[in-house]
Design a protein around this motif. Structure first.
Motif, PDB file in Angstrom:
ATOM      1  N   ALA A  58       0.769  -1.401  -0.183  1.00 49.05           N
ATOM      2  CA  ALA A  58      -0.017  -0.206  -0.351  1.00 49.05           C
ATOM      3  C   ALA A  58       0.864   1.019   0.382  1.00 49.05           C
ATOM      4  O   ALA A  58       1.825   0.699   0.257  1.00 49.05           O
ATOM      5  N   ASP A  59       0.791   2.949  -0.258  1.00 50.04           N
ATOM      6  CA  ASP A  59       1.316   3.862  -0.185  1.00 50.04           C
ATOM      7  C   ASP A  59       0.993   4.005   0.958  1.00 50.04           C
ATOM      8  O   ASP A  59       1.871   5.011   1.499  1.00 50.04           O
ATOM      9  N   TYR A  60      -0.142   4.084   1.874  1.00 48.43           N
ATOM     10  CA  TYR A  60      -0.375   4.833   2.716  1.00 48.43           C
ATOM     11  C   TYR A  60      -1.009   3.413   4.046  1.00 48.43           C
ATOM     12  O   TYR A  60      -2.200   2.410   3.446  1.00 48.43           O
ATOM     13  N   ALA A  61      -0.605   3.523   5.655  1.00 46.95           N
ATOM     14  CA  ALA A  61      -0.759   2.547   6.593  1.00 46.95           C
ATOM     15  C   ALA A  61      -1.817   3.436   7.664  1.00 46.95           C
ATOM     16  O   ALA A  61      -1.618   4.523   7.690  1.00 46.95           O
ATOM     17  N   VAL A  62      -3.359   2.441   7.886  1.00 43.12           N
ATOM     18  CA  VAL A  62      -3.775   3.311   8.424  1.00 43.12           C
ATOM     19  C   VAL A  62      -4.734   2.247   9.318  1.00 43.12           C
ATOM     20  O   VAL A  62      -4.833   1.224   8.983  1.00 43.12           O
ATOM     21  N   ILE A  63      -3.822   2.868  11.115  1.00 42.43           N
ATOM     22  CA  ILE A  63      -3.540   2.033  11.907  1.00 42.43           C
ATOM     23  C   ILE A  63      -5.125   1.897  12.924  1.00 42.43           C
ATOM     24  O   ILE A  63      -4.861   2.575  13.778  1.00 42.43           O
ATOM     25  N   ASN A  64      -6.075   1.519  12.857  1.00 44.55           N
ATOM     26  CA  ASN A  64      -7.434   1.391  13.723  1.00 44.55           C
ATOM     27  C   ASN A  64      -7.176   1.013  15.036  1.00 44.55           C
ATOM     28  O   ASN A  64      -7.217  -0.525  15.806  1.00 44.55           O
ATOM     29  N   THR A  65      -6.431   1.568  16.165  1.00 46.56           N
ATOM     30  CA  THR A  65      -5.830   0.732  17.880  1.00 46.56           C
ATOM     31  C   THR A  65      -6.737   0.337  18.268  1.00 46.56           C
ATOM     32  O   THR A  65      -8.289   1.228  18.031  1.00 46.56           O
ATOM     33  N   CYS A  66      -6.191  -0.237  19.408  1.00 54.81           N
ATOM     34  CA  CYS A  66      -7.560  -0.534  20.461  1.00 54.81           C
ATOM     35  C   CYS A  66      -6.833  -0.314  21.439  1.00 54.81           C
ATOM     36  O   CYS A  66      -5.352  -0.148  21.506  1.00 54.81           O
ATOM     37  N   GLY A  67      -7.241   0.381  22.581  1.00 52.94           N
ATOM     38  CA  GLY A  67      -7.157   1.137  24.409  1.00 52.94           C
ATOM     39  C   GLY A  67      -7.705   0.903  25.204  1.00 52.94           C
ATOM     40  O   GLY A  67      -7.514   0.802  26.135  1.00 52.94           O
ATOM     41  N   PHE A  68      -7.981  -0.629  25.118  1.00 55.25           N
ATOM     42  CA  PHE A  68      -8.974  -1.647  26.093  1.00 55.25           C
ATOM     43  C   PHE A  68      -8.033  -1.889  27.691  1.00 55.25           C
ATOM     44  O   PHE A  68      -8.433  -1.615  28.427  1.00 55.25           O
TER      45      PHE A  68
END
Length: 434
Positions: free
Chosen positions: A42-52
């Protein structure tokens, strides 16, 4: 616009996954290619994070650092984060990981699309999304946030106060997905019991929601997740019993049974009230399978209290159960008011004993299904046959049914299956003769 590809890596729970799917839809509408779960190529990464909890935070940070390492090697042009971890620790991430190209939270992630696609991109309806699951099942998030403030839980600190989506908006989403072939809908929220209370003057709208969704054409399985035991909306049980396509399944985290531990946890319910709740649920929906989550090692749990928890599990024989050891989360009531003084080895021993007990119960319950005829949705084909799930089994967390290669079956279709055997947690079956 030149060709662009974004890899979306979703951490944590299914509620996060829904947000990742909504983000993906907006990228696709803008002509940007997406890939779920990987940023490779990919050109860009999006990390959808967890903080539980602590382990989830660490895993999210590891994913971020892996993506930044790929950026350093020239394999990515940029790395963005969103989700629970960045909602709670936005300024800390900005200070400690300045290499990030953008930091977004739980509610402003749409800005990532603005950055990469420009302000003149197509405008999707709020609920539209690109499914990352198999097309025949999905999760539907009906509310966000929580007003309960349990002593151990950081969710209200991250997501804020409980707010519900309107029934008609959820129905439009489900109808749209059903028209495109989705058959199974797993209804999710941080606190499903409170659904609608913020838009109906304190009255839960969960029963109304179930009645509305169950009659939408194409909905073959509707399953309820993450109810809260205190202030449980009993009228939803009548709605569940009214509709054959509403699974006899309820995910309701109980955490404990000892009154002292429940009080320390700020669960707003007693052990006796918990037992009464479970009895009423089982009486109103015969054959219902209850999935619960329990916690060991919370401050104040001595051996006697843990013994009462073991007795409770023996008594209730939960069809589905998970458990975890208490982990202190900064900023919570528990962290501010109790010493986390139960040693880790004691917590681990209690967790092991609890899960060993539940394993035996679960094996017995699986064996008891031999000879029954159950509705099964087919998830996938394998070299040896097919794998499906009953109405009692939620995707990825519960049990499977293994079916032979013949006759040929349609992925995503629901069949009546005769259960012929059990192997540990899972079942063996054959499609019933028509």
């Amino acid at each position: 616009m030149s060709h662009m590809k974004v890899g979306i890596v979703s951490m944590g729970c299914s509620k996060n996954l829904v947000d990742s799917e909504r983000l993906a839809r907006r990228f696709l509408d803008a002509g940007i290619e997406i890939d779920f779960d990987s940023a490779e190529g990919a050109d860009y990464a999006v990390i959808n994070t967890c903080g539980f909890i602590g382990d989830a935070k660490e895993e999210s940070i590891e994913k971020i650092m892996d993506a930044l390492a790929a950026k350093e090697r020239g394999e990515l042009r940029g790395v963005y984060v969103m989700g629970c971890l960045s909602e709670r620790y936005r300024s800390e991430l900005a200070d400690e990981i300045p290499e990030l190209d953008g930091i977004y939270g739980k509610f402003d992630w749409d800005g990532i699309v603005d950055e990469l696609a420009g302000k003149n991109r197509a405008s999707a309806r709020p609920w539209e999304r690109e499914l990352s699951t198999a097309p025949h099942y999905t999760y539907v998030k009906v509310s966000e946030g929580c007003n309960r403030f349990c002593a151990f839980c950081a969710i209200p600190l991250i997501t804020g106060r409980h707010h519900s989506r309107p029934v008609d908006e959820i129905a439009a989403e489900v109808a749209d997905l059903a028209s495109r072939g989705t058959r199974e809908f797993n209804i999710i929220a941080q606190d499903l019991s409170s659904y609608g209370c913020d838009i109906a003057e304190g009255r839960s709208l969960l029963a109304e929601l179930v009645d509305t969704l169950a009659v939408i054409p194409g909905v073959e399985m509707l399953r309820l997740h993450y109810a809260y035991p205190a202030d449980f909306p009993y009228d939803v049980l009548e709605a569940m019993a009214r509709h054959s396509n509403v699974c006899r399944y309820l995910d309701i985290a109980l955490q404990h049974i000892d009154d002292g531990v429940l009080a320390n946890m700020r669960r707003h319910i007693t052990g006796a009230e918990t037992r009464e709740l479970l009895a009423r649920i089982r009486a109103a929906v015969p054959g219902i399978h209850i999935r619960t989550t329990l916690m060991v090692g919370f401050p104040g749990e001595d051996e006697a209290a843990f013994g009462r928890l073991l007795d409770f599990v023996r008594e209730q024989r939960f069809e589905r159960m998970g458990a975890f050891a208490y982990c202190e989360e900064e900023g919570t009531y528990g962290a501010r008011n109790f010493a986390d003084d139960i040693p880790d080895d004691v917590k681990k021993d209690r967790l092991d004993r609890l899960m060993a007990l539940q394993q035996d119960i679960a094996f017995d319950i699986a064996e008891s299904k031999v000879g029954q005829r159950l509705r099964v949705i087919v998830d996938e084909a394998t070299a040896g046959g097919y794998i499906g799930r009953t109405e009692y089994d939620s995707p990825e967390v519960d049990c499977c049914v293994y079916l032979p290669a013949e006759p040929r079956l349609e992925i995503g279709a629901v069949y009546d299956v005769d259960i012929t055997g059990s192997e540990d947690f899972d079942l063996l079956g054959v499609v019933a003769a028509s």
